[in-house]
Design an enzyme around this catalytic site. Sequence first.
Site, short mmCIF file in Angstrom:
data_model
loop_
_atom_site.label_atom_id
_atom_site.label_comp_id
_atom_site.label_asym_id
_atom_site.label_seq_id
_atom_site.Cartn_x
_atom_site.Cartn_y
_atom_site.Cartn_z
N TYR A 143 0.92 -1.15 0.01
CA TYR A 143 -0.01 0.02 -0.12
C TYR A 143 1.00 1.34 0.13
O TYR A 143 1.86 1.28 0.68
CB TYR A 143 -0.96 -0.04 1.16
CG TYR A 143 -1.88 1.18 1.16
CD1 TYR A 143 -2.68 1.44 0.56
CD2 TYR A 143 -1.59 2.01 2.24
CE1 TYR A 143 -3.72 2.61 0.60
CE2 TYR A 143 -2.33 3.29 2.62
CZ TYR A 143 -3.28 3.50 1.68
OH TYR A 143 -4.26 4.85 1.87
N ASP A 238 9.31 2.92 0.08
CA ASP A 238 8.05 3.52 0.74
C ASP A 238 8.19 3.10 2.33
O ASP A 238 8.03 1.94 2.64
CB ASP A 238 7.00 3.37 0.17
CG ASP A 238 5.68 3.68 1.03
OD1 ASP A 238 5.92 4.22 2.16
OD2 ASP A 238 4.71 3.70 0.38
N LYS A 265 3.93 8.72 9.14
CA LYS A 265 3.67 8.40 10.40
C LYS A 265 4.66 8.78 11.58
O LYS A 265 4.23 9.74 11.90
CB LYS A 265 3.64 6.77 10.32
CG LYS A 265 2.51 6.54 9.21
CD LYS A 265 1.76 4.83 9.18
CE LYS A 265 0.72 4.80 8.42
NZ LYS A 265 0.72 4.22 7.25
#
Length: 427
Positions: A143, A238, A265
């Site tokens: 994702y 990522d 995050k």
Amino acid sequence: MFSRSEDLFEQAVALLVGGVNSPVRAFKGVGGTPVFMASGHGSHITDEDGNSYIDYVLSWGPLILGHAHPAVVEAAIAAVREGSSFGAPTAREVEMARAVQSFYPSLEKMRFTSSGTEAVMGAIRAARGFTGRSKVLKFEGCYHGHADYLLVKAGSGAATLGAPDSAGVPASFAAETIVVPYNDVKAVEHAFAEHGRELAAVIVEPVAGNMGLVLPEPGFLDALRNLATHFDSVLIFDEVLVGFRIQGGAQGWYQIKPDLTCLGKVIGGGFPVGCYGGRREIMNCVAPEGPVYQAGTLSGNPVAMAAGLATLEELGRPGVIEALDSRTETLVKGMKAAAKAEGVALAAVSIGCVFGFFFRAGAPRSWDEVKVSDAVRFKRFYHAMLKRGVYLAPSAFESGFLSTAHSFEDIDKTVAAFRESLRESGG
Ligand SMILES: *Cc1c(COP(=O)(O)O)cnc(C)c1O
């Protein structure tokens, strides 16, 4: 036990799509009503009905110091008092960039955004601008946020042109994305052989955390590095999810240097921050130095920078990350022992302070292997844990996180609940 959450959810669905502002929060993966949270301190959160939980979601990863860590709270409050946004450069952005670089030396230059999605979009656009190519290679089950051309995972055979995963994504956008199975070097070689000179970028979660936790097999990341170099494609790691949760980042752990890295995050300390950066000559393509446009009204927001800086400062203290890692290992060992004692086929995995478990024998290597784990049992198991005061991500296909606030006592309680819940969810 959940009456106030149920009442709030009923009100919420009338006003908010699905009653939530991000789909996985809606408990579709486990059934039942989502729990409305009221407060969090350290490793614990309390819901609107007053139930308390040991939290392994931590806002889906960001809260590596736990909830309302004093240093983060103080830094954020002090920043708000000085003005919450200027839309002009501030000293904290320079300090923050320096802090990020000290953890991730491969980010020679960087740009802050307000989310991980934006960071990925920026990195892909920079890669396309730099190479003058349009196609992107990604992996099934990875994702990368909700940009149109990355909401694609379908693919059969070695390298298939993607079909969109979401309504509203034009097939022509999805056609720019090539999807291959995770950990499948042969498929990657095949995709490069066919499309290598059209590939602007290869984007990968170097440790995959969005299909549960799936580790890269030896040689997988090396193959990506070598092929990207050979075909002049940009290799993008990522690390939005695993960044700062693995010592040295995935790139330091596996000793592979990507061309660009996306972060998010943890770097926001619980506030909205994303970041992309890497090789100077690629980042120099981004406006105002180059022709690749990317911007943001609240990018580099002073409050978010202050919270992020406070977080990275705490993490940088000697021994902090090591202690976090050893507690994570203790938890996973406990899960494995509980499964063995109960005779349940369970694969539990961890790296750094991220963990995952699957109701299947043997750790999965790809989305195909993840998919066949027992999701029905997970639903029963999930509610058994919730009842015992352990809050996990409400989906069989998510990772779990620890914070520096999680104590060995929390872990003992979790393991005891884990064993009871395995028993309760059986049969
Ligand atoms: C969460 C996540 C994103 C998206 O970040 P948002 O802040 O939710 O937009 C991108 N990539 C990975 C690997 C993620 O885990």
